[in-house]
Structures are given as structure tokens and as C-alpha cells.
Design a protein around this motif. Structure first.
Motif, short mmCIF file in Angstrom:
data_model
loop_
_atom_site.label_atom_id
_atom_site.label_comp_id
_atom_site.label_asym_id
_atom_site.label_seq_id
_atom_site.Cartn_x
_atom_site.Cartn_y
_atom_site.Cartn_z
N VAL A 63 78.09 25.23 -53.50
CA VAL A 63 77.79 26.35 -54.39
C VAL A 63 77.98 25.90 -55.84
O VAL A 63 79.00 25.31 -56.19
CB VAL A 63 78.71 27.56 -54.09
CG1 VAL A 63 78.39 28.73 -55.03
CG2 VAL A 63 78.57 27.99 -52.64
N VAL A 64 76.95 26.18 -56.63
CA VAL A 64 76.99 25.80 -58.05
C VAL A 64 77.67 26.94 -58.82
O VAL A 64 77.11 28.02 -58.96
CB VAL A 64 75.57 25.57 -58.58
CG1 VAL A 64 75.62 25.27 -60.07
CG2 VAL A 64 74.90 24.46 -57.81
N CYS A 65 78.89 26.68 -59.28
CA CYS A 65 79.62 27.68 -60.06
C CYS A 65 80.83 26.99 -60.68
O CYS A 65 81.07 25.82 -60.43
CB CYS A 65 80.06 28.84 -59.17
SG CYS A 65 81.28 28.38 -57.93
N ASP A 66 81.57 27.74 -61.49
CA ASP A 66 82.80 27.18 -62.05
C ASP A 66 83.86 27.08 -60.96
O ASP A 66 83.90 27.92 -60.06
CB ASP A 66 83.31 28.08 -63.19
CG ASP A 66 82.44 27.96 -64.43
OD1 ASP A 66 81.95 26.84 -64.71
OD2 ASP A 66 82.24 28.97 -65.12
N THR B 255 76.05 26.34 -67.95
CA THR B 255 76.55 25.11 -67.35
C THR B 255 77.84 25.45 -66.61
O THR B 255 78.49 26.45 -66.92
CB THR B 255 76.86 24.05 -68.42
OG1 THR B 255 77.77 24.64 -69.36
CG2 THR B 255 75.60 23.62 -69.14
N TYR B 256 78.16 24.63 -65.64
CA TYR B 256 79.32 24.91 -64.81
C TYR B 256 80.29 23.74 -64.83
O TYR B 256 79.87 22.59 -64.86
CB TYR B 256 78.88 25.20 -63.37
CG TYR B 256 77.95 26.38 -63.32
CD1 TYR B 256 78.45 27.68 -63.35
CD2 TYR B 256 76.56 26.20 -63.30
CE1 TYR B 256 77.61 28.77 -63.35
CE2 TYR B 256 75.71 27.29 -63.29
CZ TYR B 256 76.23 28.57 -63.32
OH TYR B 256 75.40 29.65 -63.32
N THR B 257 81.56 24.04 -64.82
CA THR B 257 82.56 22.97 -64.85
C THR B 257 83.56 23.14 -63.71
O THR B 257 83.74 24.23 -63.18
CB THR B 257 83.33 22.96 -66.18
OG1 THR B 257 83.86 24.27 -66.39
CG2 THR B 257 82.46 22.59 -67.35
N THR B 258 84.17 22.02 -63.34
CA THR B 258 85.26 22.04 -62.37
C THR B 258 86.51 21.55 -63.09
O THR B 258 86.55 20.43 -63.59
CB THR B 258 84.95 21.11 -61.18
OG1 THR B 258 83.81 21.64 -60.49
CG2 THR B 258 86.13 21.06 -60.21
#
Lengths: 338, 338
Positions: free
Chosen positions: B159-162, B321-324
Motif C-alpha cells: 500500500v502506497v501511503c505514509d 509524496t509518501y514517506t516512511t
């Protein structure tokens, strides 16, 4: 006991038809001014609400239950929520949890948010601040709107609704009696100065058991902690001066911490000092020695609260009665008592 | 990275006006059949949604955040919720908590219920069953609708998310290295056979520290518990046969229980066997001796997740944009290590 007044009640009381009442409350031209004023005054007096929310709930239930607890990093409250979940899920309801964080304002905000049609009823344990303020208008508004409410653990006589509590006085009595029966005479108690009924009730049970056994109450054996904060220095002095042979505490953290301090001073547990705590959580189970403790049956309490609430939600009756269930605590005997 | 496609994007790509796109998607008579088909096909291809929910959220935010955790009777997850609360409340948001109870179905039901306009975004930790099924369509639906989502602790690359996680591998490496540095050579690990990335990562860190120190991996020193259930018999045999001088465990309950068993067998802690657990909760703090443990910073993790989510909710940008974020665990040194 305050009951929800219905159109039918008003009609019966004033000797008019339900339709007349309904039209009068909508200020219809069809009804004479006199009748309208009489009906409106009566409705106001008995706090009648057109109750759109309740009506829409009855017709179009959300099948959600709102639970408000004072603190989430708290074993007892989380087990209560688990009990609510288990019962509610089995009955096809979802559970939404909100936290008051012991704050009156947060309790009010969360209730308003949830009462807005998201849920069919509330299960709540009051915040410390709410109990201190002694202000329950936000609860009364909800019950006046016909939204079912069940209070658990931290409740108040000021709100008419279903309640489920633990017999704190009996539980403390049982714990202290067990210690007396095993020969202990100088039984200390580490308590709290908090404004919570449970603390008051536990102290009553403690005193009752002693008095019954002919042991006089020694105020030096009662050590209150300020705002539930364990005061290591005070406990240290208490252990050194009071020569207790047993200690009962209002929660398991106090018991485990005091027990460790006693062990470090060379006392053997339970031979020299026995310990009993309230709240049977992981700490009691895995302490060394394991702690005898009062199981408050959080999960069972949650289940009972959910059952009472769902019964009210699904009840077709307009005239309702309310009950207070008192659950019996159990003493879980482990290594810290003889 | 999948981005939310907007009316503007479609218009630009197809060289038509935004108004044409809007009308075509509403099947307006004003637009030619050819153009409509082209626009509708493009919108479908890129998964464009009229996105009433997202639009209504932007305009009329609920100022509620939905948090879904796998288990409420769990110290780590409750501290995460507290962290979310603290940050969210300070920013004027309410927090609604739902439980998946480690069930895929409950996770789906709760997400659907909350995504229905009650909340502005989700903060979630995946259920064990969801990770086992490897099915994340319910999460993708939510992100496709433009509802912000932040995953914490138990996350997925699907899943593309923070995301915000703890560096489990580094944490285990740090714990084992500390034991090696203090001269321990036979370092056992009580782990789990669960399908959780964190368990895998912790084992990697354990092996890395040993390998780096030139200590070969002895599979006999690795004791997996089935489904996170502490197996007293297996630990008993382990203590008797393996002659360990240190034990690292994947949670604090395992550490406290194994430590007590070792003490009962006459081993001194930490002189004979040192102990380090994961999860710095009440058990670690109040064990006797107190337990050195890996603090996973639940509250901080919750705060970070809330900050990331609220930034997304309040962001005006359409291309996101998403970050981890990877938080660093801390070793809290107490009495169970030298």
C-alpha cells in the motif's frame, strides 16, 4: 426515576388525541391557541423532545456502539472494552472507542460528536474531572434525547440510566478478612486521596473487616498516595516504622512496587508481610512472587454493559426501567499471601 | 507510486477544458459522444473517482481521525493511541478508535464504517490475519478515494501511503551487542513463529550482532513460541540444557516469565543469566529485578503518525509524496543486565 415522555403520555394526561398533541407541538393552525399553549407548556415541563435523533435511530440504526473510557493505557479499562467488543460483535454491532483522558471537556466533545447519529447508544466510565465537577448535564442531554446510556465502574447517582459496577466494599472486605483469617493483625493499606467512589468503598470494606474482627482502626496503617502517584519515600518510612504483617493496596502497581521494596529490606513475602492488590492484570500474574489480587472482571463488566445497552437499543417499550448490576469481585490467590 | 488523478490531470492529458471533463463524466448532452467516451475511458483507466467523499471532506472536515489497532489489551498499541491523541487534540482533532481484534473482516468492516464521512483520515496497524492473507484491497480503496492513510508498526509495501515503523533489526542488534560487549557468549533468544515482519527483523538483528562478533549461530539457542504463547515446559528444558548466559525475548512477558523460572532454578540475574526484553511496559519497570528492555516509543510513534496524517489532511497539494519514518528504538538499561 425520570422517564422519557412520549406523545402518547401527553395525550393521555391532557385528554386529547395523539394527533392533536403532534399538531400542537408543530404549532399547527388547526389547533386552538388555548390547547396549543396547554400542550406546549406540558411538553416543556416534562422535557418532551421531538426526538428526531431517537426516531431516526429506531428506524435506521447505525449498529454502532460508542464507548468512552477515561484512559487507554490502563489494563482494567482495556479489558472492559474487550468485553464490550466480544458481546457487541456477536450481536452484529461495531464498537467505536473514544477517550476522555480524564478530562470533562473531552468527555463532552466526544459525546457530542458521537451522539450525532453515528451510534445507537453509549457505554461510559466517567472521567475524574467530571466526578470532581459533579456536572453531568452532557449525560442528561443524551438520555433526554432517548439515546440509551450505560455507565460502568465510575458512575453517578445523578444520571438515571443502566449501570454496572463492581462491589468494591465487599471486595476489600474479602481481601482483608482473608488476611485476618490467616492470622495477620497489623494490616496496612496503601490507598489514594483521589475523589473516586471506589477508593472510598474499598476503605469502608477494609475498616469493616477489621472492626468485625475486633481489631481497632489504626490511622497510622493507612497510607494515602496523592493523585495515584506512588511515593517511594513515604512507603519506605511506612515499612520501617509500622511493622505491618500485611498490606492491601488500591491497585496492582502499588502492591508490586511496595512488595519489591519490602523484599529489598529483607522481608520475606508472604512469611513476614503478605500483599494483596486490586486489579488483576499482568503485573499481578508475573510478579515475583506472584501477587494475590482482586479480579474486578473487566471483561465481564464490559459484556454486561453491552448486553444492557443492546437490550435497551432493541427494546420496543417506551416506558423504561433502569437497573444497576453489581458484579462480585473475586480474590485470585497467588504466592504473595499465605 | 499511484497518485490521485484529478479533473485537471485528465483535461491536460486529453487537451480539453476542465469543464468539458466534468460534463463528460456527468454524461452531459453538451459533449459529443466521441469526446465523452474518450474522457470516460481515460478516467476509468486511471481510476478517477468523482470523489464526493474526499471533496466533502476537504470542504467540510469532520476533524475526526480514525485509528484502527489490532488489540486493545496491549500496552504498546495503547501507548501509540495516547501519542495520536496528544498530537491530534493539540491540533483540534478528535480521535475515534476501532479494533480489528487481529481479524481481516473486522478491519474491513471498521474501515468501511469510518470511511463513510465520519473521519478525515486513518491511522492503522495491520491485523495479523490481514498480513497472513496478504490482501490490502480495503486499504487501497480508501487511498484511491483520496482519504489519507498512515500505517504504523505493522505495515506493508503493498500500500502506497505514509508509514512509521521502529527499526526492529537495529534494536535487536543493539540489545545483543550490549550482551556481547559485557562478555556474554551463549545468548539465547525466545522468539515467536508468528508471521510478523518485526519478528523476522529482530531475528536478523540478533544474528547480525553474533556474526559480527565472530560467534557462530547455534540454532539450539533459538526457541520459537507458537502463536505468541509462552511454553513453560519448552523454556524449562531450554534453561536446563542450553547453559545460556543471556536471553533476549521478543516481548516483555516472555522475559519476565523466563527470568522468574531461571531465578527459581537458582540462577542469579544478571550474574548467571542476563535478560533483555522487547516492549518497555509496566512489567519491565516493576519486575524484580527490573528488566532491561527495548523501548519502542509507542507514544512517539503515535505522535509521528498523527503529524504525518494531519499534514496530509491539511495539505493543499494534489500531487502527493509518501514517506516512511523509521524511529530508533532505545535500550532502557535496568537491573537484569550487568
Amino acid at each position: 426515576m425520570k422517564q422519557k415522555i412520549t406523545l402518547k403520555d401527553i395525550a393521555r394526561e391532557l385528554g386529547v388525541s395523539i394527533s392533536t398533541v403532534s399538531k400542537a407541538l408543530k404549532n399547527s393552525e388547526e389547533i386552538s391557541r388555548d390547547t396549543k399553549e396547554r400542550i406546549q407548556a406540558f411538553a416543556k415541563l416534562y422535557n418532551y423532545r421531538p426526538n428526531n435523533i431517537a426516531i431516526s435511530l429506531k428506524n435506521k440504526r447505525s449498529r454502532n456502539i460508542g464507548v468512552i473510557i477515561p484512559n487507554i493505557v490502563h489494563h482494567f479499562f482495556t479489558t472492559c472494552v474487550r468485553g464490550v467488543e466480544l458481546y457487541a460483535n456477536a450481536k452484529g454491532y461495531n464498537v467505536i472507542v473514544c477517550l476522555s483522558d480524564e478530562s470533562f471537556d473531552k468527555e463532552v466533545i466526544n459525546m457530542e460528536m458521537l451522539a450525532n447519529g453515528s451510534i445507537d447508544g453509549f457505554i461510559m466510565s466517567l472521567s475524574m474531572e467530571t466526578m470532581m465537577k459533579d456536572d453531568y448535564n452532557h449525560l442528561k442531554e443524551v438520555t433526554d434525547q432517548g439515546i440509551p446510556l450505560v455507565l460502568f465502574d465510575r458512575t453517578t447517582d445523578e444520571v438515571v440510566c443502566d449501570k454496572v459496577v463492581i462491589g468494591d466494599r465487599e471486595a476489600a472486605y474479602m481481601a482483608v478478612k482473608k488476611l485476618i483469617d490467616s492470622g495477620r493483625k497489623r494490616i496496612g493499606v496503601i490507598t489514594s486521596d483521589d475523589y473516586l467512589i471506589m477508593v472510598h468503598d474499598r476503605m469502608e470494606g477494609y475498616k469493616e473487616a477489621l472492626t468485625e474482627a475486633g481489631i481497632s482502626i489504626d490511622e497510622n496503617l493507612i497510607l494515602p498516595m496523592s493523585q495515584m502517584q506512588f511515593d517511594e519515600e513515604a512507603v519506605n518510612a511506612f515499612l520501617e516504622t509500622q511493622k505491618v504483617d500485611a498490606i492491601v493496596t488500591v491497585n496492582e502497581i502499588f502492591a508490586v512496587r511496595a512488595m519489591k521494596m519490602a523484599q529489598r529490606k529483607g522481608y520475606k513475602v508472604p512469611e513476614d508481610i503478605a500483599f494483596i492488590g486490586f486489579t488483576d492484570g499482568l503485573l499481578s500474574k508475573y510478579a515475583n512472587p506472584s501477587l494475590t489480587s482482586v479480579d474486578q472482571h473487566g471483561e465481564l463488566m464490559g459484556e454486561h454493559a453491552a448486553r444492557m445497552l443492546i437490550n435497551k437499543i432493541e427494546s420496543e417499550q417506551e416506558e423504561e426501567t433502569y437497573t444497576t448490576e453489581i458484579l462480585k469481585a473475586t480474590l485470585i490467590e497467588r504466592e504473595s499471601t499465605p
